[in-house]
Design a protein around this motif. Structure first.
Motif, short mmCIF file in Angstrom:
data_model
loop_
_atom_site.label_atom_id
_atom_site.label_comp_id
_atom_site.label_asym_id
_atom_site.label_seq_id
_atom_site.Cartn_x
_atom_site.Cartn_y
_atom_site.Cartn_z
N GLU A 5 -5.83 -24.06 -13.68
CA GLU A 5 -6.89 -23.12 -13.35
C GLU A 5 -6.32 -21.97 -12.49
OE1 GLU A 5 -9.74 -23.61 -14.69
OE2 GLU A 5 -9.58 -25.70 -15.28
N GLU A 32 -8.43 -17.98 -8.33
CA GLU A 32 -9.81 -17.61 -8.00
C GLU A 32 -10.83 -18.60 -8.57
OE1 GLU A 32 -8.42 -14.71 -11.33
OE2 GLU A 32 -7.58 -15.73 -9.58
N GLN A 33 -10.37 -19.52 -9.42
CA GLN A 33 -11.27 -20.52 -10.00
C GLN A 33 -11.07 -21.90 -9.39
OE1 GLN A 33 -10.30 -20.04 -14.21
NE2 GLN A 33 -12.35 -19.22 -14.56
N PHE A 79 -14.05 -24.08 -8.93
CA PHE A 79 -14.82 -24.45 -10.12
C PHE A 79 -14.58 -25.92 -10.46
CE2 PHE A 79 -15.64 -20.21 -12.46
CZ PHE A 79 -15.79 -19.54 -11.26
#
Length: 518
Positions: free
Chosen positions: A60, A63-64, A67
């Motif tokens: 990932e 910035e994720q 998540f």
């Protein structure tokens, strides 16, 4: 377990299948092997997390990071740490027609199979033991190629429309009439993709309030079609008629859950030849149960059409049964016919219904004209309508090659699964290290084989899968058998305790069993 069945007159021919039990020591060592690999996998994941080892798998973006991870399951762990070690055994690039021999582009990896580099060298004349080219129609010369080339110049390559709009060619109509005659059914419909023939048509036949009884080893296309339908799915043990009958009885006695209403329809899903086991469906018994309990039968003949039966008409002809007893006859053109697509055959009312309600018929682009012509020419050849006996000879050659190859492997001491008449021949490898080793050693000897592991098989039942072809000569098979025997000794793959004893004066298709000492 060796099955030799006559079963009260249901079978008009001997039905011999063997699934020898895995030796205990081999099973234990296989589990130990996977355990060691899993431990090292967690260790390497730990090292990647702390940047000790370079992480090459997809991750990932920064910035994720908050998540929910997109990939966080066992199969991703398996791909990263187990599959990647032997990834060079799959997706090998072929650069010739997939006939009895193939040419392959050589590739190397300098980062343990994460990426591959092509050397520019082509490995020539590899004996192809992996393609589903059962009748040898995958060729770039001969009547099929000439007919397809002629149609290509007349019709072009694509149709650019669905059948219900501007994509219904005279060639499509001709193909469907020919397939219906070949199968001995009232009507048939052709589709551009074999997988979608199952996955898109089963939902058109059953839905909520219906029951699907599916063999536990059915192909992914049947599984997907059943799930998409919204029907209730119950699984019976592979080719086990007691298990199927119990489910049928329970379904009729108890009806639907909670309401206890009768099921709207009961549909039995089976395959002709199971592509990982090499087994043949016990069709006479399935039909007897279907009639007894008033259910419907959906038969997937992807691997059996062209490959079984005296004239290549599949598992129905192989058992000498009436095609009318099978409600939905499905098959593909991708194997015995050397083309692409699939078909469904049956009553005219069934096919007319599917022309209207099947997603494959309404939304998919029509079959390519040269592909249609390849199928037409090959089917006519099998039926003898081309004025030759080439098709009949190919069907007989495939049957001879199958029995010879299976018998020789058993004589060598390998554990071989499946029916003695099945051209799909699984040779059991079991241990994870031997999957990659077998594929590499065979390629070194100019033999192209398919090795199969989890998730296509149970995790401890890894195997090599050979597919016989009428295009294989006896010299090719003898060369392949010699190399398989050598690699079997090298990797210690001869696990069988039930050896066949070779007799010099034995007829071609007979076998003699002798229990060997442990």
């Amino acid at each position: 377990i060796n099955h030799i069945v006559h079963n009260g007159g249901l079978y008009k021919r001997p039905f011999n299948e063997a699934f020898e039990e895995t030796p205990m020591l081999v099973a234990v060592l296989t589990y130990v092997g996977y355990g060691v690999l899993t431990l090292f996998g967690y260790l390497r994941d730990f090292m990647r997390q702390w940047k000790i080892e370079k992480c090459q798998n997809a991750t990932e973006r920064e910035e994720q990071k908050d998540f929910v991870p997109l990939y966080q399951d066992f199969e991703n762990f398996y791909n990263r740490n187990l599959y990647m070690r032997i990834r060079d055994s799959w997706n090998r690039p072929i650069c010739s027609v997939p006939g009895a021999k193939v040419d392959m582009m050589e590739r190397v990896s300098h980062d343990y199979n994460w990426t591959f580099t092509y050397t520019g060298r082509v490995i020539k004349d590899i004996i192809n033991m992996g393609s589903y080219n059962y009748l040898g129609f995958a060729q770039n010369t001969g009547a099929c190629q000439e007919a397809a080339a002629k149609v290509l110049s007349q019709y072009g390559a694509g149709v650019c429309s669905a059948r219900q709009e501007m994509g219904n060619l005279d060639k499509h109509e001709e193909l469907e009439k020919l397939v219906a005659r070949f199968l001995g059914v009232e009507s048939a419909m052709a589709y551009g993709m074999g997988f979608a023939t199952n996955s898109m048509n089963i939902p058109a036949l059953v839905g909520k309030g219906c029951l699907i009884l599916s063999d536990e080893l059915n192909h992914a296309s049947l599984v997907l079609g059943a799930r998409l339908s919204g029907a209730t799915i119950r699984i019976f043990k592979h080719n086990n008629m007691q298990s199927l009958e119990k489910l049928l009885k329970d379904a009729i006695v108890h009806g639907q859950p909670r309401t206890r209403r009768p099921w709207k329809k009961i549909l039995i899903l089976v395959e002709g030849i199971y592509s990982m086991e090499g087994s043949i469906v016990r069709l006479p018994e399935v039909i007897a149960l279907k009639k007894k309990y008033k259910s419907y039968l959906y038969l997937d003949e992807a691997h059996s059409i062209g490959a079984l039966g005296p004239s290549g008409r599949g598992v129905v002809e192989y058992f000498g049964l009436n095609p009318e007893d099978v409600d939905v006859m499905m098959g593909t053109f991708t194997k015995s016919f050397g083309a692409a697509g699939g078909y469904i055959g049956g009553k005219k009312e069934l096919i007319d219904y599917l022309r209207t309600y099947s997603h494959s018929a309404a939304y998919a682009t029509s079959m390519s004209p040269p592909v249609v012509e390849q199928i037409i020419t090959s089917v006519k050849c099998i039926m003898g309508e081309d004025g030759t006996t080439v098709g009949e000879a190919r069907v007989q050659q495939l049957a001879e090659n199958t029995r010879y190859f299976r018998r020789r492997l058993k004589e060598m001491g390998f554990i071989i699964y499946g029916n003695e008449d099945s051209p799909v021949v699984p040779l059991m490898l079991y241990m994870p290290a031997k999957i990659g080793a077998f594929g590499r050693e065979m390629l070194k000897r100019n033999i192209g084989v398919v090795v199969v592991g989890f998730p296509a098989t149970p995790i401890i039942e890894s195997r090599a899968r050979f597919c016989l072809s009428a295009a294989h000569t006896k010299e090719m098979l003898d060369t392949a058998l010699k190399e398989i025997n050598e690699v079997g000794d090298l990797l210690q793959l001869k696990y069988s305790r039930r050896r066949l004893v070779p007799l010099l004066d034995r007829p071609f298709d007979e076998t003699t069993y002798e229990e060997t000492e442990d």
